[in-house]
Design a protein around this motif. Structure first.
Motif, PDB file in Angstrom:
ATOM      1  N   VAL A 138      58.533  56.884  14.119  1.00 17.47           N
ATOM      2  CA  VAL A 138      57.984  55.532  14.098  1.00 17.47           C
ATOM      3  C   VAL A 138      57.150  55.285  15.345  1.00 17.47           C
ATOM      4  O   VAL A 138      57.401  55.842  16.406  1.00 17.47           O
ATOM      5  CB  VAL A 138      59.090  54.457  13.960  1.00 17.47           C
ATOM      6  N   GLY A 139      56.140  54.451  15.195  1.00 20.26           N
ATOM      7  CA  GLY A 139      55.267  54.112  16.311  1.00 20.26           C
ATOM      8  C   GLY A 139      54.191  55.156  16.520  1.00 20.26           C
ATOM      9  O   GLY A 139      54.433  56.355  16.378  1.00 20.26           O
ATOM     10  N   ALA A 173      61.250  48.748  14.108  1.00 24.91           N
ATOM     11  CA  ALA A 173      60.419  49.835  13.569  1.00 24.91           C
ATOM     12  C   ALA A 173      61.259  50.830  12.771  1.00 24.91           C
ATOM     13  O   ALA A 173      60.821  51.327  11.728  1.00 24.91           O
ATOM     14  CB  ALA A 173      59.681  50.541  14.702  1.00 24.91           C
TER      15      ALA A 173
END
Length: 192
Positions: A138-139, A173
């Protein structure tokens, strides 16, 4: 009507074995900050994992079995690891090596928190390793919070609005990645 959600089971992996590790303190602080939204386990036994040896995969050592159980049980992973000589720490690399052929790791949502945003070499290498392992990373970058040199202990991190914001962002997230995978029919282990 407000929707309620179950707390996430998150396994937090620290790439440092130091007693006074900033990364370990951050993960413990994250567990305290996210208590209403996530049950974050910060194991202290990664240093007991033997060096990765494919010959041991037929009969896994007990610490590796514990790692596998913890990863299989977790909804998501949170990683905080230092940069050593422009690379990832041996601790986190060894941990991930034991997970390369472990099916329940595939698509597992993973967030990385970086306590020294200028330490981008290890961050890039860690993200590349996780992408290669088919993690649900994520990210676009790691979640960064400047703690190196800040001289904050765990209690001060818990009291820090900046740390709280980064932890909340990372947990959100991870939850969003789990929802994205569920909506897309992506198999995540354990199968639900």
């Amino acid at each position: 009507m407000e929707t309620t959600h179950c707390p996430l089971n998150v396994l937090a992996l620290c790439g440092s074995l130091r007693q006074a590790s900033i990364n370990a303190a951050l993960l413990r602080a994250a567990a305290r900050l996210a208590v209403a939204d996530a049950d974050i386990e910060v194991p202290d036994w990664l240093g007991r994992l033997p060096l990765f040896d494919p010959d041991l995969e037929a009969e896994l050592p007990l610490p590796v079995q514990a790692l596998h159980r913890a990863v299989a049980h977790a909804d998501a992973l949170l990683i905080a690891s230092p940069e050593y000589a422009h690379g990832v720490s041996g601790t986190i690399k060894n941990t991930l090596d034991w997970l390369v052929s472990f099916e329940p790791f595939i698509h597992k949502p993973v967030a990385i928190i970086n306590v020294s945003p200028r330490a981008h070499h290890a961050d890039d290498a860690l993200r590349e390793t996780l992408r290669t392992m088919s993690a649900g990373l994520v990210g676009e970058r790691s979640f960064a919070v400047e703690l190196l040199g800040a001289h904050l202990d765990e209690d001060a991190m818990v009291a820090s609005p900046a740390v709280a914001a980064v932890v909340a962002e990372a947990i959100a997230a991870l939850r969003a990645e789990m929802a994205r995978q569920a909506d897309g029919g992506i198999p995540v282990f354990p199968l639900r």
